[in-house]
Write a protein that holds these residues in place. Structure first.
Motif, PDB file in Angstrom:
ATOM      1  N   LEU A 197      14.926  13.435   8.457  1.00 27.51           N
ATOM      2  CA  LEU A 197      13.416  12.881   7.628  1.00 27.51           C
ATOM      3  C   LEU A 197      13.496  11.672   5.865  1.00 27.51           C
ATOM      4  CD1 LEU A 197      10.655  13.014   8.816  1.00 27.51           C
ATOM      5  CD2 LEU A 197      10.902  14.999   7.407  1.00 27.51           C
ATOM      6  N   LYS A 198      12.752  10.917   6.310  1.00 25.16           N
ATOM      7  CA  LYS A 198      12.800  10.258   5.041  1.00 25.16           C
ATOM      8  C   LYS A 198      10.934  10.364   4.442  1.00 25.16           C
ATOM      9  CE  LYS A 198      15.763   6.888   6.482  1.00 25.16           C
ATOM     10  NZ  LYS A 198      16.400   4.919   6.708  1.00 25.16           N
ATOM     11  N   HIS A 199      11.155  10.056   3.450  1.00 26.76           N
ATOM     12  CA  HIS A 199       9.771  10.259   2.694  1.00 26.76           C
ATOM     13  C   HIS A 199       9.977   8.920   2.010  1.00 26.76           C
ATOM     14  CE1 HIS A 199       9.798  14.449   3.781  1.00 26.76           C
ATOM     15  NE2 HIS A 199       8.507  14.254   3.883  1.00 26.76           N
ATOM     16  N   VAL A 200       8.669   8.809   1.855  1.00 32.39           N
ATOM     17  CA  VAL A 200       8.592   7.445   0.826  1.00 32.39           C
ATOM     18  C   VAL A 200       7.652   8.101  -0.744  1.00 32.39           C
ATOM     19  CG1 VAL A 200       7.055   5.188   0.748  1.00 32.39           C
ATOM     20  CG2 VAL A 200       8.042   5.637   2.484  1.00 32.39           C
ATOM     21  N   PRO A 201       8.364   7.667  -1.508  1.00 33.41           N
ATOM     22  CA  PRO A 201       7.299   8.351  -2.820  1.00 33.41           C
ATOM     23  C   PRO A 201       6.727   7.118  -3.271  1.00 33.41           C
ATOM     24  CG  PRO A 201       9.719   7.492  -3.266  1.00 33.41           C
ATOM     25  CD  PRO A 201       9.799   6.920  -1.727  1.00 33.41           C
ATOM     26  N   ILE A 202       4.882   7.478  -3.105  1.00 33.49           N
ATOM     27  CA  ILE A 202       4.680   6.801  -3.515  1.00 33.49           C
ATOM     28  C   ILE A 202       3.480   6.877  -4.248  1.00 33.49           C
ATOM     29  CG2 ILE A 202       2.678   7.593  -1.435  1.00 33.49           C
ATOM     30  CD1 ILE A 202       1.725   4.783  -0.911  1.00 33.49           C
ATOM     31  N   ARG A 203       3.180   8.775  -4.662  1.00 33.11           N
ATOM     32  CA  ARG A 203       2.191   9.181  -5.193  1.00 33.11           C
ATOM     33  C   ARG A 203       2.332   9.588  -7.158  1.00 33.11           C
ATOM     34  NH1 ARG A 203       2.989  15.445  -4.302  1.00 33.11           N
ATOM     35  NH2 ARG A 203       5.063  14.628  -3.937  1.00 33.11           N
ATOM     36  N   GLU A 204       3.408   8.095  -6.983  1.00 38.52           N
ATOM     37  CA  GLU A 204       3.939   8.228  -9.060  1.00 38.52           C
ATOM     38  C   GLU A 204       3.526   6.155  -9.007  1.00 38.52           C
ATOM     39  OE1 GLU A 204       3.242  10.370 -11.006  1.00 38.52           O
ATOM     40  OE2 GLU A 204       3.194  11.692  -8.982  1.00 38.52           O
ATOM     41  N   LEU A 205       3.769   5.665  -7.886  1.00 35.24           N
ATOM     42  CA  LEU A 205       3.572   4.455  -8.091  1.00 35.24           C
ATOM     43  C   LEU A 205       3.168   4.357  -8.827  1.00 35.24           C
ATOM     44  CD1 LEU A 205       5.333   3.111  -4.717  1.00 35.24           C
ATOM     45  CD2 LEU A 205       6.433   3.981  -6.643  1.00 35.24           C
ATOM     46  N   ASP A 206       2.756   2.945  -9.827  1.00 34.90           N
ATOM     47  CA  ASP A 206       1.837   2.002 -10.447  1.00 34.90           C
ATOM     48  C   ASP A 206       1.264   0.587  -9.360  1.00 34.90           C
ATOM     49  OD1 ASP A 206       3.616   0.036 -10.431  1.00 34.90           O
ATOM     50  OD2 ASP A 206       3.903   0.598 -12.710  1.00 34.90           O
ATOM     51  N   ASP A 207       0.482   0.126  -9.428  1.00 31.63           N
ATOM     52  CA  ASP A 207      -0.145  -1.146  -8.658  1.00 31.63           C
ATOM     53  C   ASP A 207       0.786  -1.104  -8.078  1.00 31.63           C
ATOM     54  OD1 ASP A 207      -2.812  -0.027  -9.113  1.00 31.63           O
ATOM     55  OD2 ASP A 207      -3.837  -0.726 -10.294  1.00 31.63           O
ATOM     56  N   GLN A 208       1.892  -2.227  -9.058  1.00 29.93           N
ATOM     57  CA  GLN A 208       2.482  -3.486  -9.010  1.00 29.93           C
ATOM     58  C   GLN A 208       4.035  -2.785  -7.663  1.00 29.93           C
ATOM     59  OE1 GLN A 208       4.742  -4.781 -12.855  1.00 29.93           O
ATOM     60  NE2 GLN A 208       5.805  -6.260 -11.301  1.00 29.93           N
ATOM     61  N   LEU A 248       3.132  -0.522  -5.896  1.00 25.27           N
ATOM     62  CA  LEU A 248       2.224  -0.330  -4.999  1.00 25.27           C
ATOM     63  C   LEU A 248       2.454  -1.509  -3.724  1.00 25.27           C
ATOM     64  CD1 LEU A 248      -0.689   2.165  -5.484  1.00 25.27           C
ATOM     65  CD2 LEU A 248       1.373   2.648  -3.749  1.00 25.27           C
ATOM     66  N   MET A 249       2.611  -2.127  -4.385  1.00 23.98           N
ATOM     67  CA  MET A 249       1.960  -3.953  -3.556  1.00 23.98           C
ATOM     68  C   MET A 249       3.570  -4.976  -3.476  1.00 23.98           C
ATOM     69  SD  MET A 249      -0.541  -4.499  -2.955  1.00 23.98           S
ATOM     70  CE  MET A 249      -0.284  -6.284  -2.174  1.00 23.98           C
ATOM     71  N   LYS A 250       4.080  -4.186  -3.982  1.00 21.44           N
ATOM     72  CA  LYS A 250       5.969  -4.072  -3.922  1.00 21.44           C
ATOM     73  C   LYS A 250       6.513  -4.015  -2.572  1.00 21.44           C
ATOM     74  CE  LYS A 250      10.833  -4.457  -5.799  1.00 21.44           C
ATOM     75  NZ  LYS A 250      11.715  -3.765  -6.642  1.00 21.44           N
ATOM     76  N   LEU A 251       6.127  -2.080  -2.214  1.00 20.70           N
ATOM     77  CA  LEU A 251       6.567  -1.868  -1.680  1.00 20.70           C
ATOM     78  C   LEU A 251       5.674  -2.516   0.067  1.00 20.70           C
ATOM     79  CD1 LEU A 251       7.386   1.246   0.535  1.00 20.70           C
ATOM     80  CD2 LEU A 251       5.391   2.421  -0.706  1.00 20.70           C
ATOM     81  N   TYR A 303       1.680  -4.671   4.334  1.00 20.92           N
ATOM     82  CA  TYR A 303       1.015  -5.881   4.352  1.00 20.92           C
ATOM     83  C   TYR A 303      -0.421  -5.580   4.496  1.00 20.92           C
ATOM     84  CZ  TYR A 303       4.525  -9.122   6.056  1.00 20.92           C
ATOM     85  OH  TYR A 303       6.081  -9.648   5.747  1.00 20.92           O
ATOM     86  N   LEU A 304      -0.591  -4.163   3.298  1.00 19.74           N
ATOM     87  CA  LEU A 304      -1.527  -4.310   3.054  1.00 19.74           C
ATOM     88  C   LEU A 304      -2.344  -4.344   1.850  1.00 19.74           C
ATOM     89  CD1 LEU A 304      -1.437  -0.066   4.761  1.00 19.74           C
ATOM     90  CD2 LEU A 304      -2.678  -1.959   5.330  1.00 19.74           C
ATOM     91  N   SER A 305      -3.438  -4.092   1.444  1.00 16.27           N
ATOM     92  CA  SER A 305      -4.186  -4.898   0.386  1.00 16.27           C
ATOM     93  C   SER A 305      -3.574  -3.573  -1.020  1.00 16.27           C
ATOM     94  CB  SER A 305      -5.434  -4.999   0.216  1.00 16.27           C
ATOM     95  OG  SER A 305      -6.521  -4.059   0.393  1.00 16.27           O
ATOM     96  N   LEU A 306      -4.313  -4.013  -2.309  1.00 19.52           N
ATOM     97  CA  LEU A 306      -4.133  -3.130  -3.307  1.00 19.52           C
ATOM     98  C   LEU A 306      -4.955  -2.079  -3.350  1.00 19.52           C
ATOM     99  CD1 LEU A 306      -2.175  -1.647  -6.119  1.00 19.52           C
ATOM    100  CD2 LEU A 306      -3.955  -3.713  -6.955  1.00 19.52           C
ATOM    101  N   ALA A 307      -6.006  -1.936  -2.755  1.00 16.47           N
ATOM    102  CA  ALA A 307      -7.146  -1.169  -2.185  1.00 16.47           C
ATOM    103  C   ALA A 307      -6.866  -0.645  -1.272  1.00 16.47           C
ATOM    104  CB  ALA A 307      -8.709  -1.487  -1.931  1.00 16.47           C
ATOM    105  N   GLU A 308      -6.196  -0.707  -0.238  1.00 16.55           N
ATOM    106  CA  GLU A 308      -5.613   0.111   0.741  1.00 16.55           C
ATOM    107  C   GLU A 308      -4.322   1.556   0.521  1.00 16.55           C
ATOM    108  OE1 GLU A 308      -6.877  -3.544   4.530  1.00 16.55           O
ATOM    109  OE2 GLU A 308      -5.051  -3.314   3.669  1.00 16.55           O
ATOM    110  N   MET A 309      -3.374   0.472  -0.704  1.00 14.14           N
ATOM    111  CA  MET A 309      -2.264   0.860  -0.651  1.00 14.14           C
ATOM    112  C   MET A 309      -2.970   2.454  -1.533  1.00 14.14           C
ATOM    113  SD  MET A 309       0.596   0.077   0.967  1.00 14.14           S
ATOM    114  CE  MET A 309       1.664   1.091  -0.706  1.00 14.14           C
ATOM    115  N   GLN A 310      -3.547   2.466  -2.638  1.00 15.28           N
ATOM    116  CA  GLN A 310      -3.683   3.167  -3.245  1.00 15.28           C
ATOM    117  C   GLN A 310      -5.205   4.259  -2.252  1.00 15.28           C
ATOM    118  OE1 GLN A 310      -6.560   0.429  -5.790  1.00 15.28           O
ATOM    119  NE2 GLN A 310      -5.412   0.146  -7.039  1.00 15.28           N
ATOM    120  N   THR A 311      -5.702   4.295  -1.784  1.00 19.06           N
ATOM    121  CA  THR A 311      -6.318   4.741  -0.440  1.00 19.06           C
ATOM    122  C   THR A 311      -5.363   5.612  -0.344  1.00 19.06           C
ATOM    123  OG1 THR A 311      -8.263   3.210  -0.335  1.00 19.06           O
ATOM    124  CG2 THR A 311      -7.702   5.351   0.935  1.00 19.06           C
ATOM    125  N   ILE A 312      -3.875   5.349   0.452  1.00 23.96           N
ATOM    126  CA  ILE A 312      -3.066   5.929   0.960  1.00 23.96           C
ATOM    127  C   ILE A 312      -2.367   7.009  -0.551  1.00 23.96           C
ATOM    128  CG2 ILE A 312      -0.787   5.769   1.994  1.00 23.96           C
ATOM    129  CD1 ILE A 312      -1.787   2.648   3.232  1.00 23.96           C
TER     130      ILE A 312
END
Length: 966
Positions: free
Chosen positions: A173-184, A186-189, A196-205
């Motif tokens: 089982l793999k988790h993606v550590p997303i909660r502490e990522l900054d905007d840059q 998030l977009m790299k991920l 291929y999601l936008s910054l607003a979408e990544m921030q919403t997730i």
């Protein structure tokens, strides 16, 4: 043990494949390549000896009349062994995991014959003469022999010990550590993870999982990305847009609903109890009424990005995917015909001008046509209508539109999922093919796309889908399931997610049948492996349903159950791997908020072209231009006759080689009622004004239908928008303007949109030799498909001239409109107004022309489109092998001959019917042109002089020559 059966044509036979490769070498200027010999081989694995292999060869693998073969063990081959042919050897094999349909069929046939084969693979082999320069052969290998997206090339004799790959998967089982990522980050991920999601979408997730106080698993993140992709959610067309043009600024809360949907809703409200729409914009295909007890549905899809990377597989699965759309509409519809429209860069594009990572347009065209041909023909579905467009801007990003028309019983048009019903996977098995297909389709192509997104390309198996279709329709008629949808973009992720949106679902991922071992739980969930449907089957029907499928050799597996908790729960071997609320999955995406602007590019002024004394050469040039010339090379590869319902085919006339305006089919052989299928598209008009491009595309699709006999009061249409990067305000502005044109045109013609699809970000970027990023954006490309109906197929009309002495009339209004015209294009002229539909006149022209046809007054009818009147007359003449004698009087010759004004027809009538024709056309512009002659020549006069004069054979040669590929 692994054996290789190597097969070659006998020396006295023509080596067609070898000749093809040699021809490609000449086109590439690889002159050191003097001879090419081609062959093929089967790799057979199992506990078998040479005697078994010889039996297999005699039974199935080798045609000893025209082929010779030998057997060897690849593991024991001497690297210097070229004993089957002198020269340099190259082997082309599919990469591990890529579907090899020939191998699958071969294995099945051998096993059914009692030959104990465990695995089969196929290989193409090429021998080049020893004098061929290595660097030139390498170029040929990279550009012609194979496609790196799906194939690998091995130089020299094969040295292998097994065909097996993959391994037993152990849950991790793999988790993606997303909660502490900054905007840059998030977009790299988003980019590196192919989300291929936008910054607003990544921030919403990110916020969603922060609220849950945990990080998402990889499968949860992938599920959201698939569901929120442009391909699946159409978020741009359905977004909030602030649009500005020369008329001011307008706000859209949901652009799609407020334009195209709104037009259909308004028409249905006006019709009231006479509404003939059954299901629009809510299922996999749109449905309208046909006759008592039977309805008809239609869907047109695009498969652009996969076709750019692997043309055969992309187009192959494009047609396979759109066939499954009607199968997943209501409780299942039976396909009765296919359509296709292709957009390519010119086939004579110099190889040396190709950007890195781009396949040559000719290679793309060959692969796309073959992919569509093979799938439709093998499924037994006639391909009856289509078009091909060429433009330099399709380089690196071809467009592949595929459509299917299907019949559905009137009492099978609704579906409903209930808690407790089993989630059943039906059809093909799941592999790694198609991973990230939905998200990949939402991204811009680059020179690295083939490398990083090769897994997004699927390879279809038409025979598997044919078996699936047959058993599905039997199960439908037995009432064994309550809902069905196709497993397309996003795989199980989208199919189960959409079906369970109102209820909830739990999925047991380890239950999914796999093509091979080693797939992770996430790969199983998002794979877009082909020929799969998902059904909701009541538990009490499971035994009967499963037995029915088994009796037809179709695999059916229960992989989960619909629930009542409004959650999507994913498990593997009983352990939870993902849980998402249906509310967040389907309603949690932040709305797209964008600016859109449009500035008119032309002032609408009349074109002023110098008059000529002779326009014959202009007619030749237009007839031989790529967007007008004959597409017979493509059309002849399709089966038009299967199912026995084809009435008017793509090519008509004395020699069946004239261009039909539309297709007419008889979908129910016991009924004379028919369907009329056509399309309209002209990207060049969009360069001038997308609003009028949309109007013109709809007008063209409608007049094509009417020209063959369809009643314009009952024609349904579909939109397919293919656009560039809509994050640019000017690009989005052109899309909004086209959508406004669609809305207004639908109301003018009273023809409803019943389905549609958009494909955005159709651009190709690369870095040139100077290190500068270059972007090739497609022209704004709107395809309108039309589905008309004719009460009696025996009254269908074709465009070829019928009899000497008959009279020709022009119906409709001709204006000085040359913007985007072929006359301007072939003469390298600019200026002029794009054709603009006369809103008051156009519906009357369609209605009156139909009235003439319905009353039996018309012997032939041809709509005026690319090239205008002159081209239409030439096509009617050479298709009917009759001549014409036309006098245009004192009209401006250039305008009357070549203007592309909309809503116009040429009709052929008997002299005795002229008075009745004029009576029907009272109040509608029309003029007598001349007569049909026996000369076999096109003679057009005007202003006291001969304007066009040529033999039919001359015009026909110009029309047929450009794409007369062998």
């Amino acid at each position: 043990m692994l054996w290789e059966v190597e097969i070659l044509s006998r020396p006295e036979q023509i080596d067609r494949e070898g000749q093809r490769i040699l021809g490609e070498a000449r086109l590439l200027g690889l002159n050191s390549v003097q001879t090419v010999r081609a062959g093929r081989s089967f790799l057979l694995e199992g506990q078998i000896d040479e005697a078994v292999i010889l039996k297999a060869m005699q039974f199935l693998l080798v045609d000893e009349v025209v082929e010779i073969a030998r057997v060897r063990k690849p593991a024991e081959v001497d690297a210097n062994d070229d004993s089957t042919a002198t020269g340099q050897l190259f082997n082309v094999l599919y990469k591990p995991g890529v579907t090899d349909n020939t191998a699958l069929s071969t294995r099945r046939a051998l096993q059914q014959a009692g030959i104990a084969i465990e695995e089969v693979a196929t290989c193409r082999k090429y021998w080049f003469d020893r004098q061929a320069q290595s660097n030139q052969i390498n170029v040929l290998a990279q550009r012609v022999l194979g496609n790196d997206a799906i194939e690998r090339i091995v130089r020299g004799p094969l040295q292998m010990t097994t065909l097996s790959f993959g391994h037993t998967y152990q849950l991790e089982l793999k988790h993606v550590p997303i909660r502490e990522l900054d905007d840059q980050a998030l977009m790299k991920l988003s980019k590196e993870g192919q989300l291929y999601l936008s910054l607003a979408e990544m921030q919403t997730i990110q916020k969603h999982f922060r609220d849950l106080q945990r990080d998402p698993t990889d499968i949860e993140l992938e599920t959201v990305a698939q569901t929120w992709s442009e391909h699946c959610s159409h978020k741009t067309l359905g977004g909030r847009i602030r649009y500005s043009d020369e008329h001011g600024t307008r706000q859209f809360g949901n652009m799609l609903k407020e334009t195209i949907f709104a037009a259909t809703q308004q028409l249905r409200k006006e019709w009231g109890k006479d509404d003939w729409c059954v299901s629009v914009f809510k299922d996999n295909a749109g449905i309208v009424t046909f006759e008592e007890g039977e309805n008809v549905c239609i869907k047109v899809e695009t498969h652009n990005h996969p076709s750019a990377i692997e043309p055969y597989g992309g187009a192959n699965t494009g047609i396979g995917g759109v066939v499954r759309d009607p199968l997943g509409t209501g409780l299942g519809a039976k396909p009765v015909c296919n359509t296709n429209v292709f957009c390519f860069a010119p086939p004579d594009t110099p190889h040396e001008t190709l950007p890195p990572g781009v396949l040559h347009p000719r290679q793309v065209a060959l692969g796309v046509v073959a992919g569509v041909r093979d799938y439709g023909n093998r499924m037994g579905i006639p391909t009856v209508n289509g078009a091909v467009f060429f433009d330099e801007r399709y380089l690196g990003n071809p467009l592949v539109y595929c459509g299917t028309v299907a019949m559905i019983p009137a009492n099978r048009c609704e579906k409903k999922v209930s808690p407790g019903e089993l989630i059943v996977a039906l059809g093909g098995r799941t592999g790694r093919d198609g991973i990230h297909g939905a998200t990949f389709s939402s991204a811009e192509l680059t020179q690295e796309s083939e490398t990083i997104s090769g897994g997004a390309v699927q390879i279809g198996n038409a025979v598997t889908e044919k078996m699936l279709m047959d058993v599905l329709l039997v199960a439908r008629d037995r009432g064994l399931y309550s809902a069905v949808t196709d497993c397309g973009a996003g795989g199980f992720s989208s199919a189960v997610g959409e079906m369970g949106e109102e209820t909830g679902a739990v999925v047991w991922l380890e239950k999914a049948p796999l093509k091979y071992a080693g797939l992770t739980y996430t790969e199983i969930w998002i794979s877009e492996a082909q020929e799969r449907m998902v059904l909701a089957v009541p538990p009490e029907n499971w035994d009967e349903f499963h037995a029915l499928c088994a009796s037809e050799g179709v695999e059916a597996t229960a992989i989960g159950q619909f629930t009542d908790d409004h959650k999507l729960t994913l498990t593997y071997d009983g352990k939870p791997v993902g849980e998402l609320s249906m509310e967040f999955l389907h309603d949690g995406r932040p709305p797209v908020i964008r600016e859109a602007t449009y500035s008119p590019k032309t002032d609408g002024s009349k074109a002023t072209f110098a008059p000529k004394t002779d326009y014959t050469d202009d007619v030749h040039k237009i007839l031989s231009s790529l967007n007008v010339c004959s597409k017979e090379w493509i059309i002849r590869q399709y089966d038009h006759e299967v199912q026995a319902g084809s009435v008017v085919k793509p090519l008509v006339g004395v020699m069946c080689d004239g261009p039909s305006d539309a297709a007419v089919i008889q979908p129910i052989l016991s009924s004379k009622r028919g369907l009329v299928i056509s399309n309209g598209m002209n990207p060049h008009y969009g360069d001038h004004d997308p609003y009028w491009m949309a109007f013109a595309a709809i007008d063209e699709a409608l007049r094509n239908c009417v020209a063959c006999g369809a009643d314009p009061s009952k024609i349904a249409i579909l939109d397919n928008f293919c656009w560039g990067n809509t994050e640019r305000p000017e690009t989005l502005g052109s899309l909004v303007r086209a959508a406004l044109g669609c809305h207004d045109a639908a109301l003018v013609y009273k023809t409803p949109f019943i389905s549609g699809k958009d494909s955005l970000n159709n651009e190709f970027s690369y870095v040139d030799e100077q290190g500068v990023k270059q972007t090739v954006a497609i022209p704004s490309s709107l395809l309108i498909s039309a589905l008309g109906q004719i009460t009696d197929v025996r009254r269908a009309i074709t465009m070829d001239l019928k009899s000497v002495g008959h009279v020709l009339y022009l119906i409709g209004e001709t204006r000085n409109e040359f913007g985007g015209s072929h006359y301007a294009l072939v003469n390298d002229l600019s200026g002029g107004s794009v054709p603009r539909v006369n809103r008051e006149l156009a519906p009357r022209v369609l209605a009156r022309t139909h009235q003439l046809i319905a009353q039996g007054l018309v012997r032939s009818c041809h709509d005026l489109s690319e090239g205008g009147l002159a081209v239409a007359l030439a096509e009617m003449a050479f298709a009917g092998e009759l001549g014409i004698d036309i006098d245009l009087g004192d009209a401006d010759a250039t305008t009357i001959l070549f203007s592309e004004s909309t809503t116009r027809f040429v009709v052929e009538v008997k002299p005795d019917d002229e008075a009745r024709l004029r009576e029907v056309l009272a109040g509608v512009p029309h003029q007598k042109l001349g007569v049909v002659t026996e000369t076999g020549r096109v003679e057009i006069s005007g202003q006291g002089k001969k304007l066009v004069s040529a033999a039919n054979e001359e015009f026909k040669q110009s029309w047929q020559a450009p794409l007369a590929w062998s």
